[in-house]
Design a protein around this motif. Sequence first.
Motif, PDB file in Angstrom:
ATOM      1  N   ASP A   1       0.819  -1.220   0.000  1.00 10.22           N
ATOM      2  CA  ASP A   1       0.000   0.000   0.000  1.00 10.22           C
ATOM      3  C   ASP A   1       0.848   1.262   0.000  1.00 10.22           C
ATOM      4  O   ASP A   1       0.353   2.341  -0.267  1.00 10.22           O
ATOM      5  N   GLY A   2       2.112   1.140   0.303  1.00 19.00           N
ATOM      6  CA  GLY A   2       2.979   2.306   0.363  1.00 19.00           C
ATOM      7  C   GLY A   2       2.901   3.050   1.687  1.00 19.00           C
ATOM      8  O   GLY A   2       3.511   4.105   1.843  1.00 19.00           O
ATOM      9  N   VAL A   3       2.155   2.526   2.647  1.00 21.26           N
ATOM     10  CA  VAL A   3       2.045   3.132   3.977  1.00 21.26           C
ATOM     11  C   VAL A   3       3.359   2.961   4.732  1.00 21.26           C
ATOM     12  O   VAL A   3       3.785   3.831   5.483  1.00 21.26           O
ATOM     13  N   LEU A   4       4.002   1.841   4.522  1.00 21.32           N
ATOM     14  CA  LEU A   4       5.249   1.506   5.190  1.00 21.32           C
ATOM     15  C   LEU A   4       6.406   2.123   4.422  1.00 21.32           C
ATOM     16  O   LEU A   4       6.481   2.005   3.194  1.00 21.32           O
ATOM     17  N   GLU A   5       7.300   2.768   5.106  1.00 24.96           N
ATOM     18  CA  GLU A   5       8.518   3.273   4.477  1.00 24.96           C
ATOM     19  C   GLU A   5       9.393   2.059   4.165  1.00 24.96           C
ATOM     20  O   GLU A   5       9.721   1.294   5.075  1.00 24.96           O
ATOM     21  N   PRO A   6       9.770   1.824   2.893  1.00 25.18           N
ATOM     22  CA  PRO A   6      10.468   0.572   2.566  1.00 25.18           C
ATOM     23  C   PRO A   6      11.935   0.509   2.978  1.00 25.18           C
ATOM     24  O   PRO A   6      12.580  -0.503   2.738  1.00 25.18           O
ATOM     25  N   TRP A   7      12.490   1.478   3.627  1.00 25.57           N
ATOM     26  CA  TRP A   7      13.865   1.491   4.119  1.00 25.57           C
ATOM     27  C   TRP A   7      14.763   0.454   3.450  1.00 25.57           C
ATOM     28  O   TRP A   7      14.766  -0.717   3.785  1.00 25.57           O
ATOM     29  N   ALA A   8      15.524   0.875   2.486  1.00 26.54           N
ATOM     30  CA  ALA A   8      16.511   0.055   1.780  1.00 26.54           C
ATOM     31  C   ALA A   8      15.904  -1.035   0.895  1.00 26.54           C
ATOM     32  O   ALA A   8      16.610  -1.892   0.390  1.00 26.54           O
ATOM     33  N   LEU A   9      14.584  -1.002   0.703  1.00 23.00           N
ATOM     34  CA  LEU A   9      13.906  -1.895  -0.236  1.00 23.00           C
ATOM     35  C   LEU A   9      13.297  -1.037  -1.339  1.00 23.00           C
ATOM     36  O   LEU A   9      12.967   0.128  -1.101  1.00 23.00           O
ATOM     37  N   PRO A  10      13.097  -1.600  -2.518  1.00 20.84           N
ATOM     38  CA  PRO A  10      12.376  -0.842  -3.531  1.00 20.84           C
ATOM     39  C   PRO A  10      10.885  -0.825  -3.191  1.00 20.84           C
ATOM     40  O   PRO A  10      10.414  -1.656  -2.413  1.00 20.84           O
ATOM     41  N   PRO A  11      10.120   0.101  -3.757  1.00 25.50           N
ATOM     42  CA  PRO A  11       8.662   0.032  -3.584  1.00 25.50           C
ATOM     43  C   PRO A  11       8.160  -1.295  -4.169  1.00 25.50           C
ATOM     44  O   PRO A  11       8.701  -1.792  -5.160  1.00 25.50           O
ATOM     45  N   VAL A  12       7.153  -1.868  -3.545  1.00 27.17           N
ATOM     46  CA  VAL A  12       6.592  -3.144  -4.002  1.00 27.17           C
ATOM     47  C   VAL A  12       5.165  -2.900  -4.476  1.00 27.17           C
ATOM     48  O   VAL A  12       4.312  -2.461  -3.701  1.00 27.17           O
ATOM     49  N   LYS A  13       4.941  -3.175  -5.770  1.00 23.09           N
ATOM     50  CA  LYS A  13       3.592  -3.008  -6.329  1.00 23.09           C
ATOM     51  C   LYS A  13       2.698  -4.160  -5.863  1.00 23.09           C
ATOM     52  O   LYS A  13       3.175  -5.296  -5.702  1.00 23.09           O
ATOM     53  N   PRO A  14       1.410  -3.902  -5.690  1.00 26.48           N
ATOM     54  CA  PRO A  14       0.480  -4.945  -5.241  1.00 26.48           C
ATOM     55  C   PRO A  14       0.063  -5.886  -6.374  1.00 26.48           C
ATOM     56  O   PRO A  14      -1.102  -6.021  -6.704  1.00 26.48           O
ATOM     57  N   GLU A  15       1.046  -6.537  -6.986  1.00 23.11           N
ATOM     58  CA  GLU A  15       0.799  -7.422  -8.120  1.00 23.11           C
ATOM     59  C   GLU A  15       1.316  -8.824  -7.811  1.00 23.11           C
ATOM     60  O   GLU A  15       2.469  -8.994  -7.409  1.00 23.11           O
ATOM     61  N   ILE A  16       0.468  -9.823  -8.025  1.00 26.23           N
ATOM     62  CA  ILE A  16       0.883 -11.225  -7.899  1.00 26.23           C
ATOM     63  C   ILE A  16       1.612 -11.608  -9.181  1.00 26.23           C
ATOM     64  O   ILE A  16       1.081 -11.460 -10.275  1.00 26.23           O
ATOM     65  N   THR A  17       2.845 -12.097  -9.042  1.00 27.52           N
ATOM     66  CA  THR A  17       3.635 -12.424 -10.226  1.00 27.52           C
ATOM     67  C   THR A  17       4.023 -13.897 -10.299  1.00 27.52           C
ATOM     68  O   THR A  17       4.742 -14.305 -11.200  1.00 27.52           O
ATOM     69  N   GLY A  18       3.541 -14.697  -9.366  1.00 27.56           N
ATOM     70  CA  GLY A  18       3.795 -16.127  -9.400  1.00 27.56           C
ATOM     71  C   GLY A  18       3.220 -16.775  -8.160  1.00 27.56           C
ATOM     72  O   GLY A  18       2.922 -16.102  -7.174  1.00 27.56           O
ATOM     73  N   TRP A  19       3.035 -18.103  -8.238  1.00 17.89           N
ATOM     74  CA  TRP A  19       2.520 -18.840  -7.085  1.00 17.89           C
ATOM     75  C   TRP A  19       2.869 -20.307  -7.209  1.00 17.89           C
ATOM     76  O   TRP A  19       3.132 -20.819  -8.300  1.00 17.89           O
ATOM     77  N   ALA A  20       2.890 -20.979  -6.053  1.00 23.68           N
ATOM     78  CA  ALA A  20       3.205 -22.405  -6.000  1.00 23.68           C
ATOM     79  C   ALA A  20       2.035 -23.223  -6.518  1.00 23.68           C
ATOM     80  O   ALA A  20       0.873 -22.845  -6.341  1.00 23.68           O
ATOM     81  N   VAL A  21       2.353 -24.329  -7.174  1.00 20.44           N
ATOM     82  CA  VAL A  21       1.328 -25.255  -7.638  1.00 20.44           C
ATOM     83  C   VAL A  21       1.623 -26.632  -7.050  1.00 20.44           C
ATOM     84  O   VAL A  21       2.749 -26.924  -6.635  1.00 20.44           O
ATOM     85  N   GLU A  22       0.598 -27.458  -7.002  1.00 22.88           N
ATOM     86  CA  GLU A  22       0.752 -28.790  -6.425  1.00 22.88           C
ATOM     87  C   GLU A  22       1.862 -29.553  -7.127  1.00 22.88           C
ATOM     88  O   GLU A  22       2.028 -29.461  -8.324  1.00 22.88           O
ATOM     89  N   GLY A  23       2.631 -30.279  -6.370  1.00 25.84           N
ATOM     90  CA  GLY A  23       3.750 -31.041  -6.922  1.00 25.84           C
ATOM     91  C   GLY A  23       5.064 -30.316  -6.816  1.00 25.84           C
ATOM     92  O   GLY A  23       6.098 -30.796  -7.275  1.00 25.84           O
ATOM     93  N   GLY A  24       5.043 -29.107  -6.261  1.00 27.88           N
ATOM     94  CA  GLY A  24       6.290 -28.386  -6.033  1.00 27.88           C
ATOM     95  C   GLY A  24       6.691 -27.418  -7.128  1.00 27.88           C
ATOM     96  O   GLY A  24       7.756 -26.829  -7.067  1.00 27.88           O
ATOM     97  N   GLY A  25       5.846 -27.234  -8.129  1.00 30.22           N
ATOM     98  CA  GLY A  25       6.187 -26.294  -9.212  1.00 30.22           C
ATOM     99  C   GLY A  25       5.813 -24.870  -8.863  1.00 30.22           C
ATOM    100  O   GLY A  25       5.278 -24.568  -7.811  1.00 30.22           O
ATOM    101  N   TRP A  26       6.116 -23.983  -9.811  1.00 21.78           N
ATOM    102  CA  TRP A  26       5.851 -22.566  -9.650  1.00 21.78           C
ATOM    103  C   TRP A  26       5.250 -22.051 -10.935  1.00 21.78           C
ATOM    104  O   TRP A  26       5.786 -22.304 -12.013  1.00 21.78           O
ATOM    105  N   HIS A  27       4.126 -21.350 -10.834  1.00 21.76           N
ATOM    106  CA  HIS A  27       3.494 -20.735 -12.010  1.00 21.76           C
ATOM    107  C   HIS A  27       3.860 -19.261 -12.024  1.00 21.76           C
ATOM    108  O   HIS A  27       3.597 -18.544 -11.068  1.00 21.76           O
TER     109      HIS A  27
END
Length: 197
Positions: A168-194
């Motif tokens: 949300d940008g409420v937190l000052e990211p101190w030494a981190l880049p801003p993080v957009k609220p976007e899902i860019t991957g997730w775990a799938v059954e069997g140990g893979g990653w989508h």
Amino acid sequence: MEELIGTQKPACRILDPDEARAVLERLVPGLVALRRQVPAVFDWRVVEEEAGSTLPSDFKSLAEWYPAFGLDDFLGIMLPWPGEEAVRAEAEGNRSERWVSDYPADLRPAELISTTLIPWGDSMEGDQFFWSVLGDDPEHWPVTVCSRNGPWWHYEGGMVQFLAELCDGVLEPWALPPVKPEITGWAVEGGGWHQTA
């Protein structure tokens, strides 16, 4: 030795795990598409024996409703997969690498040399996210950030609230880049990653 640069506090700490998850869902709209139809059933006793500690309830609630996921091609949230609790514990001994921070004590800030750190996330750029095990109540453990750039810092809210406020940008990211609220991957059954396109 690294430096602990400070502590951030939420305006209002959310202690109810379902409320914290609902705030994160509202702030990261793509997350809801990953939500399970019914919560997964974990043998938390086995998971917590492996971790060596009771884990915070907001983490457990998030794991019951969601697979591990990535935010903004940057931050990976490590969540267990249902049904694999005993398999991992047997394969890796009593306490797996997943739950043990091997961050060298001599590279930690002086205040954290003897603190147990339990990892729950990491970034593509080498930043690490932990709980600092301070006291017997996991509901009040601070989130501790170890930036790849050197600075360490605490956040005195839960892990799920941390993610929500970081996106949300409420937190000052101190030494981190801003993080957009976007899902860019997730775990799938069997140990893979989508990975999203």
